[in-house]
Design a protein around this motif. Structure first.
Motif, short mmCIF file in Angstrom:
data_model
loop_
_atom_site.label_atom_id
_atom_site.label_comp_id
_atom_site.label_asym_id
_atom_site.label_seq_id
_atom_site.Cartn_x
_atom_site.Cartn_y
_atom_site.Cartn_z
N MET A 1 -6.04 -47.64 -37.11
CA MET A 1 -6.34 -46.55 -38.04
C MET A 1 -5.98 -46.89 -39.48
SD MET A 1 -4.88 -43.21 -36.07
CE MET A 1 -4.82 -43.14 -34.29
N PRO A 2 -6.91 -47.42 -40.25
CA PRO A 2 -6.62 -47.56 -41.68
C PRO A 2 -6.50 -46.18 -42.30
CG PRO A 2 -8.92 -48.06 -41.23
CD PRO A 2 -8.25 -47.89 -39.90
N ALA A 3 -5.43 -45.93 -43.04
CA ALA A 3 -5.20 -44.62 -43.63
C ALA A 3 -5.36 -44.69 -45.15
CB ALA A 3 -3.80 -44.12 -43.29
N THR A 4 -5.68 -43.56 -45.75
CA THR A 4 -5.83 -43.51 -47.20
C THR A 4 -4.53 -43.88 -47.90
OG1 THR A 4 -7.41 -41.73 -46.85
CG2 THR A 4 -6.62 -42.07 -49.10
N HIS A 5 -3.42 -43.40 -47.36
CA HIS A 5 -2.11 -43.69 -47.95
C HIS A 5 -1.13 -44.05 -46.84
CE1 HIS A 5 -3.66 -41.82 -51.60
NE2 HIS A 5 -3.99 -40.77 -50.88
N LEU A 6 -0.23 -44.95 -47.18
CA LEU A 6 0.86 -45.31 -46.28
C LEU A 6 2.17 -44.97 -46.99
CD1 LEU A 6 2.09 -46.74 -43.78
CD2 LEU A 6 1.84 -48.89 -45.01
N LEU A 7 2.86 -43.96 -46.50
CA LEU A 7 4.12 -43.53 -47.10
C LEU A 7 5.28 -44.14 -46.34
CD1 LEU A 7 3.44 -39.69 -47.59
CD2 LEU A 7 3.03 -41.55 -49.20
N ALA A 8 6.21 -44.74 -47.06
CA ALA A 8 7.37 -45.36 -46.44
C ALA A 8 8.65 -44.71 -46.97
CB ALA A 8 7.39 -46.85 -46.74
N PHE A 9 9.56 -44.40 -46.06
CA PHE A 9 10.82 -43.76 -46.44
C PHE A 9 11.98 -44.58 -45.92
CE2 PHE A 9 7.63 -40.42 -46.15
CZ PHE A 9 7.78 -39.77 -47.38
N GLY A 10 13.10 -44.48 -46.62
CA GLY A 10 14.29 -45.23 -46.24
C GLY A 10 14.42 -46.51 -47.03
N MET A 11 15.59 -47.14 -46.93
CA MET A 11 15.85 -48.35 -47.70
C MET A 11 14.86 -49.45 -47.31
SD MET A 11 19.42 -49.49 -45.88
CE MET A 11 19.43 -51.19 -46.44
N SER A 12 14.33 -50.13 -48.31
CA SER A 12 13.42 -51.29 -48.23
C SER A 12 12.00 -50.93 -47.79
CB SER A 12 13.97 -52.39 -47.31
OG SER A 12 13.74 -52.08 -45.95
N ILE B 1 8.15 -50.13 -47.56
CA ILE B 1 7.02 -50.55 -48.37
C ILE B 1 5.85 -49.62 -48.11
CG2 ILE B 1 5.37 -52.41 -48.85
CD1 ILE B 1 7.48 -54.40 -47.95
N GLY B 2 5.32 -49.04 -49.19
CA GLY B 2 4.21 -48.11 -49.06
C GLY B 2 2.98 -48.56 -49.81
N ASP B 3 1.86 -47.91 -49.52
CA ASP B 3 0.58 -48.19 -50.16
C ASP B 3 -0.01 -46.82 -50.51
OD1 ASP B 3 -1.94 -48.94 -50.94
OD2 ASP B 3 -2.37 -50.16 -49.17
N VAL B 4 0.24 -46.38 -51.73
CA VAL B 4 -0.03 -44.99 -52.10
C VAL B 4 -0.89 -44.93 -53.37
CG1 VAL B 4 1.01 -42.73 -52.54
CG2 VAL B 4 2.27 -44.44 -51.22
N GLY B 5 -2.03 -44.27 -53.26
CA GLY B 5 -2.85 -44.04 -54.45
C GLY B 5 -3.24 -45.30 -55.20
N GLY B 6 -3.50 -46.39 -54.46
CA GLY B 6 -3.88 -47.64 -55.11
C GLY B 6 -2.72 -48.43 -55.65
N GLY C 1 6.69 -52.20 -57.87
CA GLY C 1 5.37 -51.81 -57.41
C GLY C 1 4.29 -52.61 -58.10
N HIS C 2 3.08 -52.40 -57.63
CA HIS C 2 1.94 -53.12 -58.20
C HIS C 2 0.71 -52.25 -58.09
CE1 HIS C 2 -0.75 -56.44 -59.24
NE2 HIS C 2 -1.49 -56.09 -58.20
N HIS C 3 0.04 -52.03 -59.21
CA HIS C 3 -1.20 -51.27 -59.21
C HIS C 3 -2.35 -52.21 -58.92
CE1 HIS C 3 -4.73 -49.17 -60.87
NE2 HIS C 3 -4.11 -48.10 -60.43
N LEU C 4 -3.11 -51.92 -57.88
CA LEU C 4 -4.19 -52.80 -57.48
C LEU C 4 -5.36 -52.72 -58.46
CD1 LEU C 4 -4.23 -52.03 -53.66
CD2 LEU C 4 -3.50 -54.15 -54.71
N THR C 5 -5.78 -53.86 -58.96
CA THR C 5 -6.96 -53.93 -59.81
C THR C 5 -8.20 -54.04 -58.93
OG1 THR C 5 -6.94 -56.34 -59.90
CG2 THR C 5 -5.60 -55.16 -61.55
N GLU C 6 -9.36 -53.97 -59.52
CA GLU C 6 -10.59 -54.15 -58.74
C GLU C 6 -10.63 -55.54 -58.12
OE1 GLU C 6 -13.09 -52.22 -57.65
OE2 GLU C 6 -11.74 -50.64 -58.34
N ASP C 7 -10.13 -56.53 -58.87
CA ASP C 7 -10.09 -57.89 -58.33
C ASP C 7 -9.15 -57.95 -57.13
OD1 ASP C 7 -10.71 -60.81 -58.58
OD2 ASP C 7 -8.55 -60.94 -58.92
N ASP C 8 -8.00 -57.27 -57.22
CA ASP C 8 -7.07 -57.21 -56.09
C ASP C 8 -7.75 -56.63 -54.86
OD1 ASP C 8 -4.88 -58.20 -57.54
OD2 ASP C 8 -4.27 -56.20 -58.18
#
Length: 376
Positions: free
Chosen positions: A244-255, A257-262, A288-295
């Motif tokens: 299931m690819p999700a629109t957002h991946l929210l991560a909580f707790g120490m370390s 890693i999330g993928d939120v809003g690009g 963090g890193h904001h994904l570019t179109e190239d990314d």
């Protein structure tokens, strides 16, 4: 972080509750969640009351889908039938057991003693309690591991009949993980030995009827992961392969890693730092890193190779140099061109990470001029 102080766990859960409040104050409460993964080491160290509290914290801030896929990682040494029953009653549907290796000598070297009978008991208990899926994690390249000992482990695991098996390579990085230096007094398989161990795992598991999924996962043909792979619906995130690819991946707790809003974001990996940020009313994000179109284009190409073992010409339309770089692996028999696709060969699957580095714009070249990914 290992601790026997229940007060430290209580403090962690209280801070986690504050982090959830901070994040949902920005994103809004009641966001629909289709997957939950409770991991990060040994979450079943929590007792029943703590696990229930954690679940209620999540349940109170998010809207769980009716067909929620909820997985929990478990250390077989700490589990009990009663705990499995409680986890199932809360809503967890899959249990993943960290087995690593079942050889006595390897277990003594890594300090993780768990007899096969113990693992078998936990897997059988999970099925009795109604878990829909049982996963087992194995690691090749561990200290004192040999082809003969690992073959025995693989046969034992096959006998346990898990639905999925993840078989990862051990990463020996004492510069980043100083405690790993203690393992250097044992024999560590070299690169040639590791390759043979990996090939052994693939051969044993596929002969037993498991489908080799992508890079390092195996699943029974009827499993949802196997069906997703066959239908090219597979996806890979920070936890591995998923259906299931999700629109957002929210991560909580120490370390986490999330993928939120690009944006790719990571929480503070230091316990005190994580506590301090949230206590000050700040998000725990440290980079963090904001994904570019190239990314995004590069990620799509990498995911096509990682998940489908094929790269359609259209997926590399704006990446001509990289397309040609992937084609260059044809000389070594790692890929072949079929019409408008580049397809990874059976041999190439063992070098899938290296093939994918052709699209990694952030990976510096190593001293020998060939890139090697540490992040894919």
């Amino acid at each position: 972080t290992i601790t026997r102080r229940r007060g430290a766990i209580e403090a962690y859960l209280a801070r986690l509750d504050e982090e959830l409040a901070l994040v949902t104050s920005i994103l809004g409460r009641g966001r629909r969640v289709v997957q939950v993964h409770l991991g990060g080491g040994t979450p079943n160290y929590l007792d029943d009351g703590e696990l229930e509290r954690l679940w209620r914290m999540l349940e109170g801030r998010f809207s769980f889908a009716s067909d929620l896929d909820a997985a929990v990682e478990m250390d077989p040494r700490l589990g009990a039938e009663e705990q499995l029953g409680r986890l199932r009653a809360l809503g967890f549907t899959r249990a993943s057991f960290g087995v690593q290796d079942l050889d006595d000598r390897v277990q003594r070297a890594i300090g993780r003693i768990q007899p096969t009978a113990m693992v078998r008991h936990m897997i059988e208990a999970a099925r009795t309690e109604g878990f829909e899926g049982v996963n087992v994690d194995l690691i090749y390249g561990l200290p004192e591991q040999t082809p003969e000992s690992f073959a025995r482990t693989l046969d034992l695991v096959i006998g346990l009949n898990p639905d999925r098996i993840a078989c990862f390579g051990y990463a020996h990085v004492p510069a980043m993980q100083p405690h790993q230096r203690a393992l250097e007094r044992y024999h560590l398989p070299d690169s040639v030995e590791r390759f043979e161990l990996n090939r052994l795992a693939v051969a044993r598991l596929t002969d037993a009827g498991y489908m080799w999924i992508g890079l390092d996962h195996f699943a029974r043909p009827g499993d949802a992961l196997a069906r997703a792979a066959a239908e090219r619906r597979l996806y890979r995130n920070f936890n591995g392969y998923t259906t299931m690819p999700a629109t957002h991946l929210l991560a909580f707790g120490m370390s986490g890693i999330g993928d939120v809003g690009g944006c790719l974001v990571q929480n503070d990996a230091d316990l005190a730092g994580w506590h301090g940020r949230i206590e000050r009313g700040e998000l725990a994000t440290v980079r963090g890193h904001h994904l570019t179109e190239d990314d995004r284009r590069r990620r799509a190409a990498i995911l096509a190779l990682m998940c489908d073992l094929a790269l359609p010409r259209g997926a590399a339309a704006a990446l001509e140099t990289e397309w040609e770089r992937v084609l260059s692996f044809e000389e070594d028999g790692l890929v072949e061109r079929r019409g408008e696709e580049i397809v990874v060969t059976p041999l190439g699957r063992y070098f899938l990470r290296t093939i994918c580095t052709a699209f990694d714009a952030y990976l510096p070249a190593e001293s020998d001029g060939r890139p090697m990914s540490r992040a894919i």
